[in-house]
Write a protein that holds these residues in place. Sequence first.
Motif, PDB file in Angstrom:
ATOM      1  N   ILE A 145       4.881 -14.707 -39.360  1.00  0.00           N
ATOM      2  CA  ILE A 145       5.862 -15.020 -40.384  1.00  0.00           C
ATOM      3  C   ILE A 145       6.513 -16.334 -39.998  1.00  0.00           C
ATOM      4  N   ARG A 146       6.721 -17.186 -41.002  1.00  0.00           N
ATOM      5  CA  ARG A 146       7.370 -18.469 -40.775  1.00  0.00           C
ATOM      6  C   ARG A 146       8.584 -18.558 -41.678  1.00  0.00           C
ATOM      7  N   PHE A 147       9.709 -18.988 -41.113  1.00  0.00           N
ATOM      8  CA  PHE A 147      10.919 -19.132 -41.915  1.00  0.00           C
ATOM      9  C   PHE A 147      11.793 -20.215 -41.314  1.00  0.00           C
ATOM     10  N   ASN A 148      12.765 -20.659 -42.110  1.00  0.00           N
ATOM     11  CA  ASN A 148      13.691 -21.684 -41.664  1.00  0.00           C
ATOM     12  C   ASN A 148      14.719 -21.049 -40.731  1.00  0.00           C
ATOM     13  N   SER A 149      15.109 -21.750 -39.685  1.00  0.00           N
ATOM     14  CA  SER A 149      16.086 -21.195 -38.743  1.00  0.00           C
ATOM     15  C   SER A 149      17.444 -20.985 -39.406  1.00  0.00           C
ATOM     16  N   ASP A 150      17.726 -21.691 -40.497  1.00  0.00           N
ATOM     17  CA  ASP A 150      18.997 -21.515 -41.197  1.00  0.00           C
ATOM     18  C   ASP A 150      19.057 -20.192 -41.974  1.00  0.00           C
ATOM     19  N   ASP A 151      17.895 -19.511 -42.155  1.00  0.00           N
ATOM     20  CA  ASP A 151      17.887 -18.208 -42.812  1.00  0.00           C
ATOM     21  C   ASP A 151      18.532 -17.125 -41.946  1.00  0.00           C
ATOM     22  N   VAL A 152      18.623 -17.377 -40.642  1.00  0.00           N
ATOM     23  CA  VAL A 152      19.281 -16.446 -39.726  1.00  0.00           C
ATOM     24  C   VAL A 152      20.642 -17.045 -39.383  1.00  0.00           C
ATOM     25  N   ARG A 153      21.713 -16.302 -39.715  1.00  0.00           N
ATOM     26  CA  ARG A 153      23.047 -16.837 -39.467  1.00  0.00           C
ATOM     27  C   ARG A 153      23.359 -16.797 -37.979  1.00  0.00           C
ATOM     28  N   PRO A 154      24.181 -17.731 -37.480  1.00  0.00           N
ATOM     29  CA  PRO A 154      24.583 -17.687 -36.076  1.00  0.00           C
ATOM     30  C   PRO A 154      25.449 -16.459 -35.804  1.00  0.00           C
ATOM     31  N   MET A 155      25.227 -15.809 -34.675  1.00  0.00           N
ATOM     32  CA  MET A 155      25.950 -14.591 -34.317  1.00  0.00           C
ATOM     33  C   MET A 155      26.633 -14.760 -32.973  1.00  0.00           C
ATOM     34  N   GLY A 156      27.544 -13.847 -32.673  1.00  0.00           N
ATOM     35  CA  GLY A 156      28.249 -13.856 -31.399  1.00  0.00           C
ATOM     36  C   GLY A 156      27.417 -13.200 -30.306  1.00  0.00           C
ATOM     37  N   ARG A 157      27.983 -13.153 -29.100  1.00  0.00           N
ATOM     38  CA  ARG A 157      27.256 -12.594 -27.961  1.00  0.00           C
ATOM     39  C   ARG A 157      27.074 -11.086 -28.064  1.00  0.00           C
ATOM     40  N   ALA A 158      27.953 -10.383 -28.764  1.00  0.00           N
ATOM     41  CA  ALA A 158      27.922  -8.925 -28.769  1.00  0.00           C
ATOM     42  C   ALA A 158      26.973  -8.334 -29.805  1.00  0.00           C
ATOM     43  N   SER A 159      26.370  -9.121 -30.664  1.00  0.00           N
ATOM     44  CA  SER A 159      25.541  -8.563 -31.738  1.00  0.00           C
ATOM     45  C   SER A 159      24.109  -8.303 -31.272  1.00  0.00           C
ATOM     46  N   TYR A 160      23.408  -7.492 -32.059  1.00  0.00           N
ATOM     47  CA  TYR A 160      22.020  -7.131 -31.771  1.00  0.00           C
ATOM     48  C   TYR A 160      21.048  -8.081 -32.447  1.00  0.00           C
ATOM     49  N   GLY A 161      21.408  -8.621 -33.600  1.00  0.00           N
ATOM     50  CA  GLY A 161      20.517  -9.504 -34.332  1.00  0.00           C
ATOM     51  C   GLY A 161      20.091  -8.886 -35.645  1.00  0.00           C
ATOM     52  N   VAL A 162      19.110  -9.498 -36.270  1.00  0.00           N
ATOM     53  CA  VAL A 162      18.592  -9.041 -37.555  1.00  0.00           C
ATOM     54  C   VAL A 162      17.079  -8.891 -37.449  1.00  0.00           C
ATOM     55  N   THR A 163      16.485  -8.201 -38.429  1.00  0.00           N
ATOM     56  CA  THR A 163      15.038  -8.022 -38.423  1.00  0.00           C
ATOM     57  C   THR A 163      14.355  -9.347 -38.728  1.00  0.00           C
ATOM     58  N   GLY A 164      13.510  -9.792 -37.826  1.00  0.00           N
ATOM     59  CA  GLY A 164      12.757 -11.029 -38.031  1.00  0.00           C
ATOM     60  C   GLY A 164      11.391 -10.756 -38.607  1.00  0.00           C
ATOM     61  N   ILE A 165      10.765  -9.659 -38.173  1.00  0.00           N
ATOM     62  CA  ILE A 165       9.455  -9.273 -38.660  1.00  0.00           C
ATOM     63  C   ILE A 165       9.348  -7.753 -38.530  1.00  0.00           C
ATOM     64  N   LYS A 166       8.740  -7.109 -39.545  1.00  0.00           N
ATOM     65  CA  LYS A 166       8.559  -5.663 -39.491  1.00  0.00           C
ATOM     66  C   LYS A 166       7.228  -5.372 -38.847  1.00  0.00           C
ATOM     67  N   LEU A 167       7.248  -4.431 -37.906  1.00  0.00           N
ATOM     68  CA  LEU A 167       6.042  -4.101 -37.150  1.00  0.00           C
ATOM     69  C   LEU A 167       5.569  -2.691 -37.460  1.00  0.00           C
ATOM     70  N   ASP A 168       4.246  -2.464 -37.360  1.00  0.00           N
ATOM     71  CA  ASP A 168       3.688  -1.113 -37.464  1.00  0.00           C
ATOM     72  C   ASP A 168       4.072  -0.334 -36.218  1.00  0.00           C
ATOM     73  N   LYS A 169       3.858   0.970 -36.264  1.00  0.00           N
ATOM     74  CA  LYS A 169       4.140   1.812 -35.098  1.00  0.00           C
ATOM     75  C   LYS A 169       3.345   1.339 -33.917  1.00  0.00           C
TER      76      LYS A 169
END
Length: 169
Positions: A145-169
């Motif tokens: 998957i390719r996307f612009n880095s601006d699609d992911v908002r900047p987060m603080g140190r305590a966060s987990y993040g967001v889904t970047g790519i969905k994976l199979d089991k």
Amino acid sequence: REQKRGGRGVIGSDLSTGDFVRQLIVCSTHDYLLFFTDKGRVFWLKAYQIPETERYGKGKALINLLNIKDEKVMSILPVKEFKDFVFMATEKGQVKKMELSLLSHPRSTGVNVMNLPSEGDVVIGVRPVKEKQEVLLVTKKGQAIRFNSDDVRPMGRASYGVTGIKLDK
């Protein structure tokens, strides 16, 4: 040294059996080296704090230089100035973008930069990224998957993040 005709080359370092060079870093002696571990923590060292060795020397283990217990160093970033962003990805497809300025206050014990859930997710890669830069995530089975880095908002140190790519089991 420059190699002339029929030269044989020069050995760069002596490695133990089963050991290999994973990353070559070019930096200044006053640059910070950020060591990101699989548990979502970061440790700092100035480049001059890493001991010099002879050409045939084996070097020194990182656990002797850092306060690391039960963790593996996954990425090393040389940083001259704490500007722009750092982009992290986990084994389960989560991504996180964080300002490098949040990492500008070093501590000898390291700090958490990504809160990982207890299900066993680990950080697998960390790279510097600028605004409007493209990011490419590739899975073990060849999905990408390719996307612009601006699609992911900047987060603080305590966060987990967001889904970047969905994976199979």
